[in-house]
Design an enzyme around this catalytic site. Structure first.
Site, PDB file in Angstrom:
ATOM      1  N   ASP A 192     -35.913  -7.877  50.629  1.00  0.00           N
ATOM      2  CA  ASP A 192     -35.599  -9.279  50.347  1.00  0.00           C
ATOM      3  C   ASP A 192     -34.221  -9.423  49.702  1.00  0.00           C
ATOM      4  OD1 ASP A 192     -38.167  -9.513  51.205  1.00  0.00           O
ATOM      5  OD2 ASP A 192     -39.006 -10.144  49.275  1.00  0.00           O
ATOM      6  N   LEU A 246     -41.248 -16.267  51.777  1.00  0.00           N
ATOM      7  CA  LEU A 246     -39.863 -16.398  52.226  1.00  0.00           C
ATOM      8  C   LEU A 246     -38.895 -15.870  51.160  1.00  0.00           C
ATOM      9  CD1 LEU A 246     -39.945 -19.902  53.981  1.00  0.00           C
ATOM     10  CD2 LEU A 246     -40.306 -17.633  54.974  1.00  0.00           C
TER      11      LEU A 246
END
Ligand code: ADP
Ligand code: MG
Length: 344
Positions: free
Chosen positions: A153, A103
């Protein structure tokens, strides 16, 4: 630079983790991806020191992890390289993200530190400023930590916005093009369930699988290439499906993405496949691994009133195999990095 010498309150910034809805292993291959920022996040509290030293603590740092402070050192070095006069700092970090769970905790850490420093130095965080920070943070990770990462990201953490996914086109990797995509999934009674398999990629692939896939793609490996070509088409189709609120179609694209990552790019693991298969059997519209793979998290698109059934089915399948229980998080598209408390 006003306030830099004041010993008082720290500047505090938050940067989110991200879930990639679709478009995996495409960022470093000149392709498309569609991440969104989530509520799980890292917070950095930054205070200038009287000297040029750096002291950094993290509540979540894992004992024996020799690398984690290098992310912070890298961010400071990159900000100085682009001309920012970054003083010596005391930095304290806390995070609600799983570390190494796919994540993007590393980007959240970098972007939280960079955003706090921008707040400290009074640098405005307009679109151009956010892009600049995303690029500095990407470089911190590739040049200083030595982790080959494509930049998705950091862009998601800096450019994410409430209720939107972020379409990123890496056709020119030095200057990725981004566009917000309204993603009103909750309005239509659906939820996005992230399931952390608890398998950590560093353990699962010895940290070498990601770099190996990059090399294989660069050498023209046919199945790796086929994944990237078909995945880019799926990202385009997903943007259309979202625009039409065709959620079953979006789900089918997610599931097809997983099959391609499992069979052609070969970055899945049994736990990810299990979460996907079980979720679909329990009535989800679609499911896929999200992030680089070799462990980490799966993302499931499911009607709100079926989410509990999916969770329980996944938990039961895990228990049957004797695996440590997975962790579930409901996520929705949220805002990008922000200064929570500025100077003075
Ligand atoms: P991901 O970004 O998907 O979580 P990475 O392998 O890219 O996985 O980054 C995980 C690494 O980043 C951790 O092993 C640790 O070194 C570092 N890291 C990230 N967040 C923190 C944090 N809050 N505190 C300490 N280290 C962190
Ligand atoms: Mg990372």
């Amino acid at each position: 630079m006003a306030g830099v010498n004041s010993p008082s309150a720290p500047v505090v910034a938050r940067a989110p983790g991200r879930v990639n809805l679709i478009g995996e292993h495409t960022d470093y291959n000149g392709g498309l991806c569609l991440p969104f920022a989530i509520g799980l996040a890292t917070i950095a509290a930054v205070r200038p020191r009287g000297d040029d030293q750096l002291r950094v603590t993290s509540r979540e740092a894992v004992p024996g992890d020799p690398h984690w402070q290098e992310y912070v050192v890298g961010v400071l070095a990159e900000l100085r390289r682009i001309g920012w006069e970054v003083p010596g700092l005391d930095i304290d970090l806390v995070s609600t993200l799983p570390l190494g769970g796919g994540l993007a905790s590393s980007a959240a850490l970098e972007c939280a530190v960079a955003t706090a420093i921008a707040g400290l130095l009074g640098v405005p965080l307009d679109g151009a400023g956010r892009r600049l920070l995303a690029e500095a943070c990407r470089r911190a990770e590739t040049e200083h930590v030595g982790a080959p990462t494509g930049g998705m990201d950091q862009l998601a953490a800096m450019l994410g916005s409430d209720g939107h996914a972020l379409l990123i086109d890496f056709a020119d990797p030095d200057s990725p093009v981004t566009a917000p995509v309204s993603f009103p999934v909750a309005e239509d009674g659906l939820v996005l369930l992230v399931t952390d398999t608890r398998v950590r990629h560093v353990l699962a692939d010895g940290d070498g699988g990601y770099a190996q896939r990059r090399r294989e793609y660069a050498r023209g490996h046919p199945r790796r290439r086929r994944h990237v070509v078909t995945e880019n088409a799926r990202v385009r189709d997903a943007v259309d499906a979202i625009g039409a609120r065709a959620w079953a179609r979006l789900g089918a694209l997610m599931t097809a993405s997983h099959a391609s990552l499992r069979d052609d790019y070969e970055v899945s693991v049994p736990q990810l496949d299990q979460v996907v298969d079980t979720g679909l059997e329990a009535g989800a519209l679609g499911a896929r691994m999200t992030g680089g793979g070799f462990g980490g998290c799966a993302l499931t698109l499911v009607a709100a009133d079926r989410a509990g059934v999916v969770r329980e089915a996944v938990d039961a399948a895990y228990a049957e195999r004797g695996w440590a229980p997975p962790r579930h998080h409901l996520v929705e598209p949220g805002p990008g990095a922000e200064v929570l408390r500025g100077i003075g």
